[in-house]
Design an enzyme around this catalytic site. Structure first.
Site, mmCIF file in Angstrom:
data_model
loop_
_atom_site.group_PDB
_atom_site.id
_atom_site.type_symbol
_atom_site.label_atom_id
_atom_site.label_comp_id
_atom_site.label_asym_id
_atom_site.label_seq_id
_atom_site.Cartn_x
_atom_site.Cartn_y
_atom_site.Cartn_z
ATOM 1 N N CYS A 1 0.889 -1.173 0.000
ATOM 2 C CA CYS A 1 0.000 0.000 0.000
ATOM 3 C C CYS A 1 0.919 1.212 0.000
ATOM 4 C CB CYS A 1 -0.926 -0.020 1.205
ATOM 5 S SG CYS A 1 -1.883 -1.544 1.378
ATOM 6 N N CYS A 32 -0.378 3.695 11.425
ATOM 7 C CA CYS A 32 -0.236 4.946 12.187
ATOM 8 C C CYS A 32 -1.454 5.081 13.096
ATOM 9 C CB CYS A 32 -0.090 6.146 11.262
ATOM 10 S SG CYS A 32 -1.368 6.297 10.003
#
Length: 393
Positions: free
Chosen positions: A163, A286
């Site tokens: 990704c 994240c």
């Protein structure tokens, strides 16, 4: 609101049902309103709309400005010399996180963990600096540097960045590979891929192939991926660890939102492990939420535990995974308070048995680099003769 953020600022819409279709129909109008907002505020970058965070308060943690030296174009010593000529004062290698907290003015340090990372005071702006516009430095948070650093691919390897956009981790992988081998990078968004291609070219990356494709649709048994031994997987997540992205009053993602993200993350992680030649994989988000981090890793290990195992990476790193299952302490966490970075999570898995690409005590590359000094490169023994880097004038 979370879906609007994903559409305009995040990694695109990976889920959302009927809301996803609705937002895509109004995408042009949303982007136009964002552009008008930046004109009214007199700013050119999205980040300038969000800093400083209202209500952050004097006690709120301040994340330093991290600068990764792009070793495809230059070296740490040359960049340090360049900044010195611009009036900055170099204080040497940091000895502790506390030293990073006290940075101010035009002073900077070499990071205490990553050998090619320089640390400046918070909100130092280099977007107009020649080193940045020429690709000699990459503005990348320290926590975002960890996945490629801990994956530690051997020079000349074939690597998948599953990704990939916007591409900072891809360029980091290329630097570690010394532009040898091959990087296969996937992303669905055409505009993000175009931006990523420009950024990689500016950084001097040549060993990459971009594909506008959902990684879940990639055939693991396609012959072109038969030599892929490393995978970096940083899938869409809630973004809850990103400092200054959202006002502090912003509500946490709903239970349904986290469940949908976690289901996607489990699926894509399991798919990545199905590539027959893969020996080592770094999974990162994240996010600060257990559902997207430890729970995803634990669920996938229950399926793949006889084939892959968690690596106890970077033992000297202070923040470990939440103790939600045996071995979770092998994972890494990062936070503004404890590590002066964005909130982050990293887990490294390697194939069990004699064919494992690297010892499970890794990152030997990471630990070794701390002992070898700032010139060491993760994942490779120091060569006897090194090609001279382009000197920054």
């Amino acid at each position: 609101q979370v879906l609007v953020y994903d559409l305009l600022f995040g990694k695109g819409l990976k889920c959302g049902g009927r809301w996803k279709a609705l937002l895509r129909r109004h995408r042009a109008r949303l982007e136009a309103e964002l552009a008008r907002l930046k004109v009214r505020r007199g700013v050119s970058r999205n980040e300038d709309l969000l800093a400083p965070v209202p209500g952050g308060g004097p006690g709120a943690p301040q994340v330093p400005r991290y600068v990764r030296v792009n070793t495809l174009k230059t070296c740490v010593d040359n960049v340090v010399d360049f900044f010195k000529r611009q009036g900055y004062s170099f204080l040497g290698k940091a000895g502790s996180v506390e030293e990073l907290r006290t940075l101010s003015g035009k002073k900077f340090l070499l990071d205490l963990h990553l050998p090619e990372l320089l640390v400046f005071p918070p909100q130092t702006d280099f977007h107009d600096n020649w080193l940045y516009t020429s690709g000699h430095i990459i503005l990348q948070d320290k926590a975002s540097c960890l996945p490629a650093f801990l994956l530690s691919p051997a020079v000349g390897s074939h690597v998948i960045d599953a990704c990939a956009a916007p591409g900072n981790k891809t360029s980091h992988l290329a630097a570690m590979l010394r532009n040898k081998g091959q990087i296969f990078a996937f992303d669905l968004d055409t505009k993000r891929l175009a931006t990523m291609n420009t950024m990689l070219m500016r950084a001097g990356v040549t060993n990459f192939k971009l594909a506008q494709q959902d990684f879940l649709t990639v055939d693991p048994h396609d012959p072109k991926y038969s030599k892929v031994t490393y995978i970096l997987l940083d899938p869409s997540c809630s973004g809850s660890g990103m400092v200054n992205r959202l006002p502090v009053e912003e509500a946490a993602p709903s239970v349904e939102r986290l469940q949908a993200l976690a289901a996607f993350q489990r699926k894509v992680l399991s798919h990545a492990l199905s590539f027959p030649a893969v020996q080592r994989l770094a999974y990162s988000t994240c996010s600060v939420h257990q559902e997207e981090n430890e729970d995803v890793v634990h669920a996938v290990l229950q399926e793949w535990g006889s084939v892959f195992r968690l690596v106890n990476v970077f033992p000297s790193w202070p923040c470990r995974g939440l103790a939600t299952f045996p071995g979770a302490e092998c994972c890494l966490r990062a936070s503004p308070t404890d590590t002066l970075t964005h909130g982050f999570f990293v887990a490294v898995l390697e194939r069990c048995g004699e064919q494992a690409a690297v010892p499970s005590s890794l990152p030997a590359a990471a630990e070794g680099s701390l002992q070898q000094g700032e010139g060491a490169e993760p994942g490779a023994a120091p060569p006897k003769k090194r090609k001279k880097k382009q000197r920054v004038k």
